[in-house]
Design a protein around this motif. Structure first.
Motif, mmCIF file in Angstrom:
data_model
loop_
_atom_site.group_PDB
_atom_site.id
_atom_site.type_symbol
_atom_site.label_atom_id
_atom_site.label_comp_id
_atom_site.label_asym_id
_atom_site.label_seq_id
_atom_site.Cartn_x
_atom_site.Cartn_y
_atom_site.Cartn_z
ATOM 1 N N THR A 323 2.673 16.535 -63.873
ATOM 2 C CA THR A 323 1.416 17.221 -63.624
ATOM 3 C C THR A 323 1.140 17.240 -62.126
ATOM 4 O OG1 THR A 323 0.472 16.595 -65.760
ATOM 5 C CG2 THR A 323 -1.079 17.159 -64.010
ATOM 6 N N VAL A 324 0.813 18.418 -61.598
ATOM 7 C CA VAL A 324 0.497 18.559 -60.179
ATOM 8 C C VAL A 324 -0.853 19.250 -60.045
ATOM 9 C CG1 VAL A 324 1.218 19.497 -57.959
ATOM 10 C CG2 VAL A 324 2.950 18.723 -59.588
ATOM 11 N N HIS A 325 -1.734 18.664 -59.264
ATOM 12 C CA HIS A 325 -3.032 19.274 -58.974
ATOM 13 C C HIS A 325 -2.880 20.148 -57.727
ATOM 14 C CE1 HIS A 325 -4.537 16.398 -61.867
ATOM 15 N NE2 HIS A 325 -4.074 15.400 -61.127
ATOM 16 N N TYR A 326 -3.452 21.336 -57.773
ATOM 17 C CA TYR A 326 -3.250 22.317 -56.700
ATOM 18 C C TYR A 326 -4.585 22.949 -56.332
ATOM 19 C CZ TYR A 326 -1.552 26.693 -54.517
ATOM 20 O OH TYR A 326 -1.327 27.753 -53.676
ATOM 21 N N THR A 327 -4.917 22.914 -55.032
ATOM 22 C CA THR A 327 -6.174 23.472 -54.530
ATOM 23 C C THR A 327 -5.891 24.415 -53.375
ATOM 24 O OG1 THR A 327 -7.422 21.487 -55.128
ATOM 25 C CG2 THR A 327 -8.406 22.928 -53.463
ATOM 26 N N ILE A 328 -6.560 25.559 -53.357
ATOM 27 C CA ILE A 328 -6.493 26.474 -52.215
ATOM 28 C C ILE A 328 -7.894 26.596 -51.631
ATOM 29 C CG2 ILE A 328 -4.523 27.752 -53.151
ATOM 30 C CD1 ILE A 328 -6.448 29.981 -53.960
ATOM 31 N N SER A 329 -7.996 26.664 -50.298
ATOM 32 C CA SER A 329 -9.330 26.760 -49.692
ATOM 33 C C SER A 329 -9.274 27.531 -48.383
ATOM 34 C CB SER A 329 -9.910 25.369 -49.438
ATOM 35 O OG SER A 329 -9.101 24.620 -48.564
ATOM 36 N N ASN A 330 -10.360 28.233 -48.112
ATOM 37 C CA ASN A 330 -10.508 29.009 -46.882
ATOM 38 C C ASN A 330 -11.952 28.954 -46.407
ATOM 39 O OD1 ASN A 330 -10.549 31.202 -44.862
ATOM 40 N ND2 ASN A 330 -11.472 32.402 -46.516
ATOM 41 N N THR A 331 -12.147 28.546 -45.163
ATOM 42 C CA THR A 331 -13.488 28.586 -44.548
ATOM 43 C C THR A 331 -13.453 29.326 -43.220
ATOM 44 O OG1 THR A 331 -13.096 26.463 -43.438
ATOM 45 C CG2 THR A 331 -14.172 26.400 -45.610
ATOM 46 N N LEU A 332 -12.299 29.950 -42.904
ATOM 47 C CA LEU A 332 -12.124 30.553 -41.580
ATOM 48 C C LEU A 332 -12.389 32.049 -41.532
ATOM 49 C CD1 LEU A 332 -8.854 28.837 -40.247
ATOM 50 C CD2 LEU A 332 -11.208 28.345 -39.586
ATOM 51 N N LYS A 333 -12.095 32.740 -42.601
ATOM 52 C CA LYS A 333 -12.105 34.206 -42.529
ATOM 53 C C LYS A 333 -12.713 34.811 -43.791
ATOM 54 C CE LYS A 333 -9.007 38.030 -41.281
ATOM 55 N NZ LYS A 333 -7.595 38.383 -40.940
ATOM 56 N N GLY A 334 -13.610 35.784 -43.582
ATOM 57 C CA GLY A 334 -14.229 36.446 -44.723
ATOM 58 C C GLY A 334 -15.072 35.488 -45.539
ATOM 59 N N LYS A 335 -15.180 35.776 -46.820
ATOM 60 C CA LYS A 335 -15.987 34.941 -47.707
ATOM 61 C C LYS A 335 -15.239 33.651 -48.023
ATOM 62 C CE LYS A 335 -18.407 35.018 -52.155
ATOM 63 N NZ LYS A 335 -18.692 35.824 -53.370
ATOM 64 N N PRO A 336 -15.844 32.503 -47.743
ATOM 65 C CA PRO A 336 -15.158 31.230 -48.036
ATOM 66 C C PRO A 336 -14.849 31.109 -49.532
ATOM 67 C CG PRO A 336 -17.075 30.870 -46.639
ATOM 68 C CD PRO A 336 -17.159 32.286 -47.125
ATOM 69 N N PHE A 337 -13.766 30.419 -49.846
ATOM 70 C CA PHE A 337 -13.445 30.178 -51.253
ATOM 71 C C PHE A 337 -12.681 28.874 -51.397
ATOM 72 C CE2 PHE A 337 -9.943 32.917 -49.701
ATOM 73 C CZ PHE A 337 -8.834 32.153 -50.026
ATOM 74 N N GLN A 338 -12.751 28.324 -52.580
ATOM 75 C CA GLN A 338 -11.962 27.148 -52.959
ATOM 76 C C GLN A 338 -11.744 27.182 -54.460
ATOM 77 O OE1 GLN A 338 -12.656 23.217 -51.234
ATOM 78 N NE2 GLN A 338 -12.662 22.329 -53.304
ATOM 79 N N PHE A 339 -10.474 27.078 -54.859
ATOM 80 C CA PHE A 339 -10.121 27.073 -56.272
ATOM 81 C C PHE A 339 -9.134 25.941 -56.524
ATOM 82 C CE2 PHE A 339 -10.864 31.601 -55.180
ATOM 83 C CZ PHE A 339 -11.975 31.843 -55.978
ATOM 84 N N SER A 340 -9.281 25.324 -57.674
ATOM 85 C CA SER A 340 -8.378 24.233 -58.050
ATOM 86 C C SER A 340 -7.843 24.458 -59.452
ATOM 87 C CB SER A 340 -9.097 22.881 -57.997
ATOM 88 O OG SER A 340 -9.496 22.559 -56.678
ATOM 89 N N ILE A 419 -1.735 18.713 -54.236
ATOM 90 C CA ILE A 419 -1.289 19.606 -53.170
ATOM 91 C C ILE A 419 -2.434 20.522 -52.775
ATOM 92 C CG2 ILE A 419 0.284 21.469 -52.552
ATOM 93 C CD1 ILE A 419 1.673 18.789 -52.801
ATOM 94 N N ARG A 420 -2.701 20.598 -51.474
ATOM 95 C CA ARG A 420 -3.754 21.476 -50.972
ATOM 96 C C ARG A 420 -3.160 22.523 -50.034
ATOM 97 N NH1 ARG A 420 -7.595 19.602 -47.677
ATOM 98 N NH2 ARG A 420 -6.252 17.970 -46.827
ATOM 99 N N ALA A 421 -3.529 23.763 -50.222
ATOM 100 C CA ALA A 421 -3.180 24.843 -49.302
ATOM 101 C C ALA A 421 -4.453 25.231 -48.560
ATOM 102 C CB ALA A 421 -2.607 26.044 -50.058
ATOM 103 N N VAL A 422 -4.466 25.038 -47.255
ATOM 104 C CA VAL A 422 -5.671 25.257 -46.445
ATOM 105 C C VAL A 422 -5.390 26.316 -45.413
ATOM 106 C CG1 VAL A 422 -7.363 24.162 -44.927
ATOM 107 C CG2 VAL A 422 -6.306 22.828 -46.772
ATOM 108 N N PHE A 423 -6.247 27.346 -45.366
ATOM 109 C CA PHE A 423 -6.108 28.390 -44.358
ATOM 110 C C PHE A 423 -6.518 27.781 -43.015
ATOM 111 C CE2 PHE A 423 -7.203 32.673 -42.506
ATOM 112 C CZ PHE A 423 -5.929 33.202 -42.649
ATOM 113 N N SER A 424 -5.578 27.742 -42.062
ATOM 114 C CA SER A 424 -5.749 26.980 -40.850
ATOM 115 C C SER A 424 -5.398 27.798 -39.613
ATOM 116 C CB SER A 424 -4.846 25.721 -40.880
ATOM 117 O OG SER A 424 -5.036 24.980 -42.062
ATOM 118 N N THR A 425 -5.654 27.211 -38.439
ATOM 119 C CA THR A 425 -5.287 27.835 -37.166
ATOM 120 C C THR A 425 -4.245 26.965 -36.461
ATOM 121 O OG1 THR A 425 -7.081 26.708 -35.996
ATOM 122 C CG2 THR A 425 -7.543 28.902 -36.863
ATOM 123 N N TYR A 426 -3.512 27.594 -35.544
ATOM 124 C CA TYR A 426 -2.563 26.827 -34.724
ATOM 125 C C TYR A 426 -2.754 27.184 -33.258
ATOM 126 C CZ TYR A 426 0.310 31.141 -34.838
ATOM 127 O OH TYR A 426 0.760 32.427 -34.747
#
Length: 426
Positions: A323-340, A419-426
């Motif tokens: 079993t793997v828990h997976y979350t995606i999140s974005n607070t940088l662009k457009g409408k923020p979202f987070q889903f798990s 596992i988290r996928a986060v919209f990020s900057t570099y």
């Protein structure tokens, strides 16, 4: 088996004519490990979706110039350079093509294929000027500092362009108070500075480059001690090793425990072709700095076909489900979202399989896109939101709070891992 032994012997003899022959105990690559790594590179030429000049560079530096796969890759890279260097390749890609072709004893100022030609050195210099102008104006390059370091190294080895001024800029970046530059980027920048240090006759420039090289190389020694052989992570270690192999005068009188670093790399049993290609130059004591000085008149050595290890010879079997828990999140662009979500995949599955399972279960939330790279598939978009070089944004993956050091096609999550996928900057 006799021919295989003979090929190994000739290959090691060629390597022994350089630094490898005088390496301290524990700092020479075992013959079977060398062949294993070269076989991975051979197979990658046929299997990879993208051309990888780092593989050609590794073949050449390791002396395996008789490989049919190497000959095929050389022709493909020459053709691709002619067709795409000016319009489609980034400065870093052109730099890698330049290093690979220099190591193949090709003149980068005149690369030919099917009756067409390109001055790769001029293309690289033009693209580097744009990178440097952006770096001077905004404090960040068009792409990355790693790419700029690669650019300056290739220009220096090709003796083209204003690489001395570029090196001054890189040295100041490395010496900037509070700069947080990762190990592989520091290593590539340091290799470029070493090349320029050996070429320039300007005392002030040499002093600045020496200061930067002392700081980087001594920092690598400290990191290796802290990491018990690992410098940064296992993938950056091999690039840092190239620096430590060639920059001893900059960290003297301190000494480098090369056996500890070699052991760390061997024990990881690298399988991903790009990781192997990046590690091999350090392991055979032929750094990127040697790319323009190889003797292409020596006997071409083929890679013996040894039996595959049990792990390589058998198809991976599906393990029990995890079993793997997976979350995606974005607070940088457009409408923020987070889903798990929580998905079930066979043990031993890669992270890519986790993303695919999440997409199958809830495609409106967890849709994603990838593109092929030399490091394997790279996620470029999730939930319809794509990273952008212009915005310097990308999808970064974490295990809990720790950033992953492997790509989605390589990393294998454990049972109940988050596992988290986060919209990020570099």
């Amino acid at each position: 088996m006799l021919s295989a032994a003979l090929s190994i012997g000739v290959l090691l003899a060629l390597l022994g004519s350089g630094a490898a022959g005088t390496a301290p105990q524990g700092c020479d690559i075992p013959p079977q490990e060398l062949i294993r790594m070269l076989q991975i590179l051979e197979r990658s030429v046929a299997e990879s979706e993208v051309l990888n000049p780092s593989v050609l560079l590794a073949f050449n530096l390791a002396g395996a110039t008789g490989s049919n796969a190497r000959q095929q890759l050389l022709k493909q890279i020459e053709e691709d350079a002619v067709n795409r260097a000016q319009k489609d390749l980034s400065s870093g890609q052109v730099a890698l093509y330049t290093l690979a072709l220099l190591s193949s004893c090709r003149d980068p100022q005149h690369i030919e294929s099917h009756g067409l030609s390109v001055n790769l050195s001029r293309v690289l210099d033009q693209k580097t000027r744009k990178e440097v102008a952006k770096l001077e104006e905004d404090g960040v390059p068009l792409t990355t500092l790693y790419s700029v370091g690669l650019d300056v190294l290739a220009l220096c080895l090709a003796r083209t362009g204003d690489y001395e001024q570029d090196a001054i800029l890189l040295a100041k970046q490395l010496l900037s108070p509070g700069s947080r530059i990762d190990v592989d980027t520091q290593a590539m920048m340091a290799l470029a500075l070493e090349c320029v240090y050996d070429r320039t006759k300007l005392p002030d420039t040499r002093d600045l480059l020496q200061e930067a090289l002392e700081e980087v190389s001594k920092g690598f020694l400290d990191k290796q001690a802290e990491g018990k052989g690992v410098i940064g992570n296992i993938y950056s270690t091999s690039l840092a090793m190239q620096v430590l192999e060639t920059a001893s005068k900059f960290y003297a009188p301190r000494e480098w425990d090369c056996a500890q670093a070699f052991s760390a790399v061997y024990s990881h049993q690298l399988q991903q072709p790009m990781a192997v290609a990046q590690a091999l130059p350090a392991l055979v004591h032929k750094p990127y700095l040697d790319a323009a000085s190889l003797d292409c008149s020596v006997i071409a050595v083929t890679i013996p076909q040894l039996p595959l290890s049990p792990g390589e010879a058998t198809t991976a079997q599906e393990g029990p489900p995890i079993t793997v828990h997976y979350t995606i999140s974005n607070t940088l662009k457009g409408k923020p979202f987070q889903f798990s979500t929580t998905v079930s995949v066979p043990a031993g599955s890669t992270l890519l399989a986790v993303l695919q399972a999440a997409e199958r279960a809830e495609p409106k939330k967890f849709s994603f896109e990838t593109k092929a790279t030399s490091w394997g598939p790279m996620v470029v978009s999730i939930h319809g939101l794509a990273g952008s070089e212009a915005d310097r944004t990308f999808w970064e993956f974490f295990s809990g709070a720790d950033a992953l050091q492997e790509g989605v096609g390589t990393y294998k999550p454990q049972d109940r891992e988050h596992i988290r996928a986060v919209f990020s900057t570099y």
